[in-house]
Design a protein around this motif. Structure first.
Motif, PDB file in Angstrom:
ATOM      1  N   UNK A 174       0.759  -1.242   0.093  1.00  0.00           N
ATOM      2  CA  UNK A 174       0.160  -0.027   0.079  1.00  0.00           C
ATOM      3  C   UNK A 174       0.891   1.137   0.031  1.00  0.00           C
ATOM      4  N   UNK A 175       0.725   1.963  -1.207  1.00  0.00           N
ATOM      5  CA  UNK A 175       1.812   3.136  -1.352  1.00  0.00           C
ATOM      6  C   UNK A 175       0.879   4.488  -1.013  1.00  0.00           C
ATOM      7  N   UNK A 176       1.177   5.202   0.047  1.00  0.00           N
ATOM      8  CA  UNK A 176       0.417   6.538   0.310  1.00  0.00           C
ATOM      9  C   UNK A 176       1.209   7.639   0.013  1.00  0.00           C
ATOM     10  N   UNK A 177       0.693   8.438  -0.852  1.00  0.00           N
ATOM     11  CA  UNK A 177       1.728   9.932  -1.204  1.00  0.00           C
ATOM     12  C   UNK A 177       0.668  10.822  -0.641  1.00  0.00           C
ATOM     13  N   UNK A 178       1.208  11.593   0.350  1.00  0.00           N
ATOM     14  CA  UNK A 178       0.713  12.570   1.147  1.00  0.00           C
ATOM     15  C   UNK A 178       1.397  14.005   0.975  1.00  0.00           C
ATOM     16  N   UNK A 179       0.681  14.602   0.059  1.00  0.00           N
ATOM     17  CA  UNK A 179       1.118  15.999  -0.184  1.00  0.00           C
ATOM     18  C   UNK A 179       0.418  17.099   0.746  1.00  0.00           C
ATOM     19  N   UNK A 180       1.319  17.775   1.392  1.00  0.00           N
ATOM     20  CA  UNK A 180       0.664  18.711   2.380  1.00  0.00           C
ATOM     21  C   UNK A 180       1.354  20.217   2.179  1.00  0.00           C
ATOM     22  N   UNK A 181       2.501  20.233   2.060  1.00  0.00           N
ATOM     23  CA  UNK A 181       3.295  21.638   1.963  1.00  0.00           C
ATOM     24  C   UNK A 181       3.564  21.950   0.528  1.00  0.00           C
ATOM     25  N   UNK A 182       2.980  22.883  -0.064  1.00  0.00           N
ATOM     26  CA  UNK A 182       3.199  23.164  -1.562  1.00  0.00           C
ATOM     27  C   UNK A 182       4.095  24.221  -1.681  1.00  0.00           C
ATOM     28  N   UNK A 201      -4.990   6.258   7.586  1.00  0.00           N
ATOM     29  CA  UNK A 201      -5.077   5.135   6.642  1.00  0.00           C
ATOM     30  C   UNK A 201      -3.875   4.238   6.566  1.00  0.00           C
ATOM     31  N   UNK A 202      -2.619   4.710   7.125  1.00  0.00           N
ATOM     32  CA  UNK A 202      -1.464   4.000   7.133  1.00  0.00           C
ATOM     33  C   UNK A 202      -1.866   2.874   8.341  1.00  0.00           C
ATOM     34  N   UNK A 203      -2.377   3.234   9.302  1.00  0.00           N
ATOM     35  CA  UNK A 203      -2.867   2.240  10.485  1.00  0.00           C
ATOM     36  C   UNK A 203      -3.916   1.352   9.911  1.00  0.00           C
ATOM     37  N   UNK A 204      -4.818   1.832   9.284  1.00  0.00           N
ATOM     38  CA  UNK A 204      -6.006   1.084   8.809  1.00  0.00           C
ATOM     39  C   UNK A 204      -5.302  -0.112   7.738  1.00  0.00           C
ATOM     40  N   UNK A 205      -4.741   0.106   6.839  1.00  0.00           N
ATOM     41  CA  UNK A 205      -4.107  -0.847   5.947  1.00  0.00           C
ATOM     42  C   UNK A 205      -3.050  -1.583   6.357  1.00  0.00           C
ATOM     43  N   UNK A 206      -2.407  -1.245   7.354  1.00  0.00           N
ATOM     44  CA  UNK A 206      -1.557  -2.232   8.310  1.00  0.00           C
ATOM     45  C   UNK A 206      -2.316  -3.262   8.999  1.00  0.00           C
ATOM     46  N   UNK A 211       1.755  -4.139   3.517  1.00  0.00           N
ATOM     47  CA  UNK A 211       3.091  -3.525   3.686  1.00  0.00           C
ATOM     48  C   UNK A 211       2.804  -2.175   3.287  1.00  0.00           C
ATOM     49  N   UNK A 212       2.924  -1.030   4.144  1.00  0.00           N
ATOM     50  CA  UNK A 212       2.499   0.483   4.031  1.00  0.00           C
ATOM     51  C   UNK A 212       3.825   1.231   3.734  1.00  0.00           C
ATOM     52  N   UNK A 213       3.710   1.835   2.745  1.00  0.00           N
ATOM     53  CA  UNK A 213       4.979   2.910   2.432  1.00  0.00           C
ATOM     54  C   UNK A 213       4.294   4.325   2.421  1.00  0.00           C
ATOM     55  N   UNK A 214       4.951   5.136   3.034  1.00  0.00           N
ATOM     56  CA  UNK A 214       4.262   6.550   2.994  1.00  0.00           C
ATOM     57  C   UNK A 214       5.580   7.471   2.557  1.00  0.00           C
ATOM     58  N   UNK A 238       2.153 -11.509  -3.688  1.00  0.00           N
ATOM     59  CA  UNK A 238       1.028 -10.546  -3.298  1.00  0.00           C
ATOM     60  C   UNK A 238      -0.151 -11.041  -3.773  1.00  0.00           C
ATOM     61  N   UNK A 239      -1.198 -10.536  -3.323  1.00  0.00           N
ATOM     62  CA  UNK A 239      -2.603 -10.550  -4.032  1.00  0.00           C
ATOM     63  C   UNK A 239      -3.401  -9.535  -4.471  1.00  0.00           C
ATOM     64  N   UNK A 240      -2.747  -8.278  -4.106  1.00  0.00           N
ATOM     65  CA  UNK A 240      -3.592  -7.005  -4.381  1.00  0.00           C
ATOM     66  C   UNK A 240      -2.422  -5.819  -4.216  1.00  0.00           C
ATOM     67  N   UNK A 241      -2.877  -4.582  -4.815  1.00  0.00           N
ATOM     68  CA  UNK A 241      -1.864  -3.627  -4.483  1.00  0.00           C
ATOM     69  C   UNK A 241      -2.783  -2.086  -4.395  1.00  0.00           C
ATOM     70  N   UNK A 242      -2.331  -1.359  -3.505  1.00  0.00           N
ATOM     71  CA  UNK A 242      -3.176  -0.206  -3.150  1.00  0.00           C
ATOM     72  C   UNK A 242      -2.370   0.851  -3.252  1.00  0.00           C
TER      73      UNK A 242
END
Length: 440
Positions: A174-182, A201-206, A211-214, A238-242
């Motif tokens: 599970x790859x999370x891309x979090x853009x906060x500061x522009x 979402x990191x906690x949820x998908x763990x 395997x969560x990458x932020x 693996x069975x899935x990708x998020x």
């Protein structure tokens, strides 16, 4: 299929995928009615020999009680005697399956005549001599159901909805891309409250065994580099990708998936390009597996004021005074899909299967985010997954999210309607933990 036989297939999956050439068993499985031609064509389209073998084994588990013994027959006929013996040895409760090179089948007479006394006809119905021993042999006379073990002909896969395999550990990346500061030159405001979404979402998908990458504050090129790296990984185990994108968004030219997501440098990546990285052509190890995209970003700049409903439809407003929107005007032509020099940007690729894109808002409209508690969409998605992942499939849960978010109001006026583009072929059930609560 008998759970015992499923376990045997799963336990020996590595050897089967390594040594089996599915093309040598397709005809046998077709003639025995284990699969229809449409089903086999779909398996053949899954990719390499190993990918086809892997998909064949997954689908075989769904094909009923006769699928396992029929598969053993096909292995022997196709020259995979060692694999047949391997599977048979894992089934001590079952009886040996005869080798077709030395069959124990004897021809049946036209009628059961005693050859010693030709004038004497046996009473009672003739017994069927099966091709291989099964539990049917213990019955004095097969019931109508037992006499027709093959699946009904003429029914294709789309009429028999199945479940995606989702039991690998971990289930996927599970790859999370979090853009906060522009960056200042982008003229985009910082997205206060997005870290709350990312952490949630990191906690949820763990908890769902991913395997969560932020990654935080990525520019346009960095977003594409991360997606390219993800597509080049070997997802065979693996069975899935998020992929989860938390950023400002906008409308963009598209032929399949609308919208675009901004890098912190103010350049947007079209959603269509984001999904292309993981489709069956660019990421072969994810062929036939679900690819899920969750987008907390605006689809445009239009605000939805909603419409009046009857009193029993009305729900209390959950929006707060700190609600902000992730909206930006329509992207310029420089952000369109005209980058024909890059393979992943071509607009001529076929529509990908096994992809679901969940949008926080309807295309063209803003998406609301509270600067303290995070976005409506992510907060609701997290809660719905927590309460329902153990019992409901993903599409059902996303409808719950749609309904709940549609009841919220920003500043007592503005509304939001999430939605999704669904190209999944089967039900998807996450691995829900036994105690689906976060530690306090």
């Amino acid at each position: 299929m008998d759970p015992r036989h499923k376990k045997i297939l799963q336990r020996n999956r590595t050897n089967l995928v390594k040594d089996l050439d599915p093309s040598d068993v397709y005809d046998g499985l077709l003639t025995r009615g284990v699969f229809t031609q449409d089903m086999l064509d779909e398996i053949k389209s899954s990719g390499t020999r190993r990918d086809q073998a892997r998909q064949l084994l997954r689908d075989l588990e769904t094909r009923g009680s006769r699928a396992f013994p029929s598969f053993l027959e096909c292995l022997r006929e196709g020259g995979f005697e060692s694999l047949a013996v391997l599977l048979q040895s894992g089934d001590p409760a079952g009886q040996p399956v005869p080798n077709p090179l030395n069959p124990v089948i004897r021809p049946l007479p036209v009628c059961p005549v005693d050859v010693r006394k030709p004038d004497k006809i046996h009473s009672g119905p003739p017994k069927e001599v099966p091709l291989y021993p099964t539990e049917i042999d213990t019955l004095p006379s097969p019931s109508p159901e037992r006499e027709s073990p093959r699946p009904r002909q003429g029914r294709t896969r789309r009429d028999s909805i199945q479940n995606y395999k989702m039991d690998s550990s971990p289930c996927g990346i599970c790859l999370i891309i979090n853009n906060v500061e522009f960056e200042q030159h982008s003229e985009l405001k910082n997205r206060n409250g997005s870290d709350v979404d990312s952490d949630r979402l990191e906690r949820r998908f763990k908890s769902l065994n991913f395997d969560v990458v932020v990654k935080r504050n990525l520019k346009y090129k960095q977003i594409r580099q991360e997606l390219a790296a993800l597509s080049k990984k070997d997802h065979s185990i693996y069975d899935c990708c998020v992929v989860i994108m938390l950023s400002h968004g906008t409308e963009a030219t598209h032929s399949r998936f609308p919208g675009a997501v901004y890098g912190v440098d103010g350049t947007s990546v079209p959603v269509q390009i984001i999904t292309n990285y993981l489709n069956g052509q660019h990421c072969p190890s994810l062929q036939g597996k679900p690819k899920l995209f969750f987008l907390q970003a605006c689809g445009g700049g239009e605000k939805d004021t909603g419409f009046e409903v009857s009193p029993d439809e009305a729900q209390p407003s959950m929006g707060g005074s700190d609600d902000q929107m992730d909206a930006i005007p329509v992207s310029s032509s420089s952000d369109s899909l005209s980058m024909s020099d890059e393979p992943d940007a071509r607009a001529t690729l076929p529509t990908p299967s096994d992809i679901l894109v969940s949008y926080s808002t309807f295309p063209g409209y803003v998406s609301w985010r509270d600067t303290k508690s995070g976005s409506w969409y992510v907060e609701t998605l997290d809660r719905v997954l927590e309460l329902n992942a153990a019992t409901d499939d993903l599409v059902t849960m996303l409808m719950m999210v749609n309904n709940e978010v549609s009841q919220i109001s920003a500043k007592g006026l503005y509304k939001q309607m999430p939605g999704s583009f669904n190209f999944l072929r089967k039900h998807l059930h996450f691995q829900a933990p036994s105690h689906n609560q976060f530690p306090t």
